[in-house]
Design an enzyme around this catalytic site. Structure first.
Site: not given
Ligand SMILES: NC(=O)c1ccc[n+]([C@@H]2O[C@H](COP(=O)([O-])OP(=O)(O)OC[C@H]3O[C@@H](n4cnc5c(N)ncnc54)[C@H](OP(=O)(O)O)[C@@H]3O)[C@@H](O)[C@H]2O)c1
Length: 286
Positions: A94, A191-192, A196, A230
């Site tokens: 998050k 990081a995300y 990706k 989501t």
């Protein structure tokens, strides 16, 4: 003809569940809803049963080579191969997470990049001719790329990047974060997005490698599902079923479609990002 089979990773909820729902309707074969947690996975299968859809279940934790190996053995034994692989499973800390960035970088890259890579390494050998592979990535990957240092940008965008170089880059990101010099080295504190970007670049590498494979008509692409409501993104505006549209489009590309191959897509359209593409489109959400 052996029965065809599709596998979706991280499919007990969110976009993965919606991908399974769509494949149950439109894919002519067995659809495996996989989840790392057996209870959550079986519950999701039961929920789809109530919609008169009939996915099968198999456990899969993409960060466990043992779990991946069991799925591979199961597919070989029961189907003799695999026809559709949707690499959807991923994690994202998050925005307000208090976890140290060193942890976020290591854990996120381990799951989203190396977990996806391990699943592909295990299952690509059993892909049949005409298979479709979909790596669910994110525009966060290209947004991150667009803001990185020039040297890194040219490495990631190189159309001659090879697997070992990409793996070294992803390890270097985690190492630089731990050393406290990742920004000086041109990385972002993301990081995300970095994980990706790795998946998008991996897809291009995999497609180039597949060009030398004797199995015909295997298409491998990555995509962004859009901003989907989501657990990962409660502020998303699309429904999971809408988010599933581009991944499912790629999973069901007709026989001998020829393209797209190795591309990154959003809204079913190719987003150019490689150095020799038609210019880079950062496609920011902002
Ligand atoms: N939502 C968006 O706006 C958005 C935008 C761009 C891209 N995406 C991408 O779309 C994909 C689906 O995201 P989502 O929004 O549906 O997220 P989500 O609701 O958080 O679902 C993620 C799924 O991945 C599973 N997962 C996590 N780690 C796993 C592991 N090690 N092994 C197997 N499964 C694992 C989760 O299982 P548990 O239930 O056990 O945690 C869950 O089923 C992801 O690749 C995400 O990066 C989403």
């Amino acid at each position: 003809m052996p029965k065809e089979v599709a596998v979706v990773t991280g499919a007990n909820k969110g976009i993965g569940l919606a991908i399974v729902r769509a494949l149950c309707k439109d894919f002519d074969g067995d659809v495996y809803l996989t989840a790392r947690d057996v209870g959550r996975g079986q519950q999701a299968v039961q929920d789809l049963e109530k919609e008169n859809l009939h996915p099968k279940f198999h456990q899969l934790d993409i960060t466990s080579k043992e779990s991946i190996g069991k799925l591979k053995d199961f597919l070989e034994k029961n189907f003799g191969g695999l026809d559709v692989l949707v690499n959807n499973a991923a994690i994202a800390y998050k925005v307000n997470s208090t976890a140290p960035f060193t942890e976020q970088a290591e854990v996120t890259v381990a799951c989203n990049f190396f977990g996806t890579l391990d699943v592909c390494d295990a299952l690509f050998p059993v892909l049949r001719p005409h298979s479709r592979v979909v790596n669910v990535a994110s525009r966060r990957g290209t947004i991150t790329l667009g803001k990185m240092g020039k040297e890194l940008v040219s490495k990631f965008r190189s159309s001659t990047l090879i697997r070992s170089e990409l793996i070294a880059l992803m390890n270097q990101f985690v190492r630089d974060v731990k050393a406290g010099n990742h920004e000086a080295e041109g990385w972002l504190t993301r990081a995300y997005g970095t994980s990706k970007l790795g998946v998008i670049a991996l897809t291009a590498v995999q497609a180039r490698t597949m060009a030398g494979d004797s199995r015909e008509d295997i298409l491998i692409n990555s995509c962004c599902p859009g901003l989907v409501a989501t657990d990962m993104n409660p502020k998303g505006t699309k429904t999971p079923d809408q988010g599933a549209e581009t991944p499912v489009h790629l999973a069901l590309l007709p026989v001998n479609a020829g393209k797209p191959q190795g591309e990154f897509l959003g809204e079913k359209k190719v987003i150019p990002w490689l150095i020799d593409g038609a210019g880079m489109n950062y496609n920011t959400y902002e």
